[in-house]
Enzyme design. Structure first.
Site: not given
Ligand code: AMP
Length: 395
Positions: A37, A199, A352, A375
């Site tokens: 950044r 998620k 992120g 975000g």
């Molecule tokens: P996000 O912030 O939605 O991009 O999610 C990122 C997070 O998702 C990271 O910390 C990863 O460790 C987690 N993640 C990715 N795949 C998995 C999985 N199969 N099970 C649990 N956590 C996961």
């Protein structure tokens, strides 16, 4: 971009308040651990100094929640900026008040002044008009270059823009919007969107907004398990959003109705615990036995996903394919990232965790655009207007 750009301003001798995004990760010793950044803020600052502006920088860092937190002062940023810009930069201990006004008044053309963490004042996050007026009174022009905070309607990203003579986009903000517009306006085809991460609920808006623009959706990471369960597969103890199963089904039907291809994992790296050193296995097929969790995509999935990325003209990627923070579950994310870097496609990476994965994998320089805002890029890809952009003057 249809907003006024810093390039359209005559800045010589003008006081220009730049809202930068110096919200960088720091370690316990107070050292900045990722300078993306800061590096990305340099083009706007250099443009202003070489054109003889009096540059006043403002940013937040962390979440001080409206109080002074010593460890969240911008002093480490000052030191890095001085090195990168090869010039002394004066830093204040506040962002408003008589001392700040006096320092601004004594600024010479081409000099740079760094103000203190704007979130030390509770009025910042409240988008307080009076506070915004005080910030605006420091400058003739306002430039917003903080893409990472552009989705937050705060005093230094939003209200301030009303009270300066002109309010324009900085070069980073402009670059971010121009790249993301390539995905949302008239994308090149074949257009592949890769979604992963924790998620489904975080990515629903993106799927809905891009559904009539994308040729193929690829889904990995934990969010894939909600889709797999909704399609009737056994997912063992993998992470799942039980309350989103109906929605996942509905999304799959909508995607199909649009004639868009959707690829889900066909095998997985599994373990009984999310822990470094825990024994892992690779599944034969899609189903996962009870007691085991899917933590990365398997080798057949990597081949499947790469096959569909090959030949794409545009690839948008947001969210890791597995728990990439642990070495055992990193391969899916890293192999796909390296494959992406080797293609001729325009490659756009949401910020992120995806951005950290790209940097960890060492191929960041081969990616067309890595967003500085997680975000903010998600909200933009959902088709939402970012308050920090909306507040700027039209071209
Ligand atoms: P996000 O912030 O939605 O991009 O999610 C990122 C997070 O998702 C990271 O910390 C990863 O460790 C987690 N993640 C990715 N795949 C998995 C999985 N199969 N099970 C649990 N956590 C996961």
């Amino acid at each position: 971009m249809d907003k006024l750009s810093v390039l359209n301003l005559s800045v010589r001798g003008k006081r220009v308040l730049v809202r930068a995004d110096f919200n960088v990760p720091m370690n316990e010793a107070g050292e900045v651990t990722d300078r993306l950044r800061i590096n990305e803020s340099l083009p706007t600052i250099k443009f202003l100094t070489t054109h003889g502006a009096k540059t006043i920088l403002i940013s937040h860092l962390g979440r001080p929640k409206g109080r002074v937190v010593e460890s969240l002062r911008l002093t480490p940023i000052q030191k890095i900026l001085e090195k990168k810009l090869k010039m002394p930069i004066k830093k204040m201990d506040d962002c408003i008040g008589p001392q700040v006004t006096a320092a601004v008044n004594s600024l010479q053309n081409a000099e740079v002044l760094l103000l203190e963490n704007v979130r030390f004042h509770p009025e910042e996050e409240a988008n307080d008009e009076e506070f915004a007026k005080k910030l605006a009174a420091l400058a003739d022009y306002y430039v917003n270059d903080a893409f990472g905070t552009a989705h937050r309607p705060h005093a230094s990203t939003c209200a301030v823009a009303k009270y300066t003579e002109k309010a324009a986009a900085g070069l980073l903000l402009e670059k971010e919007i121009n790249f993301l517009n390539q995905a949302t306006r008239h994308p090149k085809h074949p257009f592949v969107t890769l979604l992963g991460g924790a998620k489904v609920s975080d990515k629903i808006g993106v799927i809905r907004h891009l559904i009539d623009k994308v040729d193929t959706f690829i889904v990995g990471g934990a969010m894939a398990y909600t889709f797999l369960k909704a399609s009737g597969h056994d997912i063992g103890d993998s992470k799942v959003e039980e309350d989103k199963l109906d929605l996942a089904n509905e999304l799959l039907r909508e995607i199909e109705k649009q004639g868009v291809r959707v690829l889900l994992p066909v095998d997985h790296v599994i373990a009984q615990e999310v822990k470094e050193g825990a024994p892992t296995r690779i599944t034969e097929g899609v189903d996962i036995p009870n007691g085991w969790k899917g933590l990365d995509v398997g080798p057949k999935t990597i081949k499947l996903f790469e096959g569909s990325i090959k030949g794409a003209a545009l690839v948008l990627w947001n969210g890791p394919m597995g728990v990439f923070e642990l070495p055992e579950y990193r391969k899916g994310t890293f192999e796909i990232v390296r494959f992406l870097a080797s293609t001729q496609a325009v490659t756009i990476i949401g910020g992120g965790d995806s951005a950290s994965a790209i940097h960890m994998s060492g191929v960041a320089h081969k990616i067309s655009h890595i967003s500085t805002g997680g975000g903010a890029s998600l909200e933009f890809l959902e088709g939402r207007e970012l308050p920090g952009v909306a507040a700027l003057n039209d071209k």
